[in-house]
Enzyme design. Sequence first.
Site, PDB file in Angstrom:
ATOM      1  CB  THR A  34      -0.876   0.039   1.263  1.00  0.00           C
ATOM      2  OG1 THR A  34      -0.003   0.103   2.393  1.00  0.00           O
ATOM      3  CG2 THR A  34      -1.739  -1.181   1.378  1.00  0.00           C
ATOM      4  CD  GLU A  65      -4.699  -2.487   2.644  1.00  0.00           C
ATOM      5  OE1 GLU A  65      -5.230  -2.008   1.622  1.00  0.00           O
ATOM      6  OE2 GLU A  65      -4.097  -1.789   3.481  1.00  0.00           O
ATOM      7  CE  LYS A  98     -15.492  14.999  17.265  1.00  0.00           C
ATOM      8  NZ  LYS A  98     -15.279  13.929  18.205  1.00  0.00           N
ATOM      9  CD1 TRP A 108     -18.186  12.876  13.959  1.00  0.00           C
ATOM     10  CD2 TRP A 108     -16.108  13.304  13.272  1.00  0.00           C
ATOM     11  NE1 TRP A 108     -17.330  12.291  14.849  1.00  0.00           N
ATOM     12  CE2 TRP A 108     -16.045  12.533  14.456  1.00  0.00           C
ATOM     13  CE3 TRP A 108     -14.916  13.701  12.671  1.00  0.00           C
ATOM     14  CZ2 TRP A 108     -14.840  12.135  15.034  1.00  0.00           C
ATOM     15  CZ3 TRP A 108     -13.718  13.308  13.251  1.00  0.00           C
ATOM     16  CH2 TRP A 108     -13.675  12.546  14.415  1.00  0.00           C
TER      17      TRP A 108
END
Length: 540
Positions: free
Chosen positions: A184, A328, A439, A444
């Site tokens: 990754t 993944e 935030k 959020w």
Amino acid sequence: MRGMMMDRPLRVADILTYAEEMYAFEGIVSNTVEGGIHRESYAEMGTRARQMAKAMLALGLGHGDRIATLAWNGYRHMELYYAIPGIGGICHTLNPRLSAEQMIYITNHAEDRAMFLDLTFAPLVEKLAPQFPQMQYVVMTDAANMPQTALPNVHCYEDLLAAQDADYDWPDCDENDAAGLCYTSGTTGNPKGALYSHRSQVLHALLVGVSMQNAMRVGKRMLPVVPLFHANSWGAAHAAPLTGATLVMPGPHLDGASVWELMQAEDVFAAWGVPTVWLGLLEEIKKRGAKPDGFAEVVVGGSAAAPSLIQGFEELGVNVCHAWGMTEMSPIGSLGQLSGPHAALPAEEQLKLKSTQGRRVFGVDFKIVDENGARQPHDGASTGELYVRGPTIISGYHNNAQASAAAIDAEGWFGTGDVATIDPEGFLTITDRAKDLIKSGGEWISSIDVENMALAHPDVANCAVIAVPHPKWDERPVLVAVPAVAAPDAGAILAHLAANLAKWQVPDDVIFVDELPLTATGKVSKLTLRERFRDHALSG
Ligand code: AMP
């Protein structure tokens, strides 16, 4: 009682053998590194892969060896995709867009024994070579194009191949043996290796084949702009030979004009890639006043496809399939192919569904959980971190016990780090990477929501919304935008956002930049932007 079926292993080489026999008339068209178009049928690819397998054995490579590739999308890279696991080796695709430090780390961590490289990368590898004292190198070209190189232990691909016949039977293996390795890009810490097995690769090819039936079939030509070095080119490298679709490979020629010309010349039906690539192609289409004639489907993934991008293609009559996944996960997790009642909805409703990340593919289970690990309902409103489970998803990272333990929860699910909702019909909406969420005052803010809205404004060509530290609110969002016009109007953009978002979600500032920094996999690097604008003085 156990079933009484033959316990034959699923092997990567069987995909190629099948393509050789069944689709000898289809194959790969490559825009080459050396220049010019090269054509190869799946029958020829099978022969050459077996010759290359024998050549690798002759070099002393074999079972369990990690063999790296550093190459664009092209026919030789495809041959290696099969020849390497075909000798029991592990095809480790290196991403040339990584930094030198990351490449050195990855190559040594994987303990690669050999490296196959395109001509383009010879100068880069010459610089890195002192870090890899035992490495054997193969330049993926012919004798006529072989460069003068200071690389030690170096061979020419076509010479190695010409010295072998194709009399080689792919050996049996355990289907759980490793076949592929991809690290990754890792925005924090060292990159981590996803180690695919023969079994996972074959199952992934099957699930992509059944999920992408518009393009994955005999007579269709598909162009993966997504590289073979990024998570199996989202499965194209295996699913196309499995289903008989022809692959049109762009090589290093990835700009809008080159992609347009290749698609037009080779009658490409479907193309796959990240949003930034498609913004470039849409630009090119606008310039030329027409899309490539046969172009009917685009798969957009890797980061969120904004509704404005989707609409841009749909207006041209190009069906957009929004895909979500991860290295993944081999990588496909969900796809936005509308069918049944969803395909019958009015265009506006369809656009809403296509702007989600689609529905899970067979073999991939989803759950969303809150910060305490409690499952959240799939009601389209409850958000949580998305966890996945299935036979094409990693059970841990290669040689990295710490990262493996952190990645898998007590129930054996893999934590994606993405925050999402899932509606009752199974449509997944990724609201953010957990670390990209903003935030502000305890609330959020989804950066993707704000970006999608900003991209709908005519002054914005591309953008990213990032958090900037704020003494009172903790964080406040800032819009970093590439303007689409000479004199962009920040006030008008903010007014447009204010008309469509809650007040506290509207960015405090617009920062105009010439271009956005990209990660090695072509996504906007918010990490780089956050670092760059950490001390940005907010006007609000
Ligand atoms: P990679 O392993 O480089 O393919 O990156 C996987 C990550 O890319 C995911 O965890 C998501 O954060 C992001 N990603 C991939 N596809 C999408 C998508 N369609 N929409 C939003 N984010 C995406």
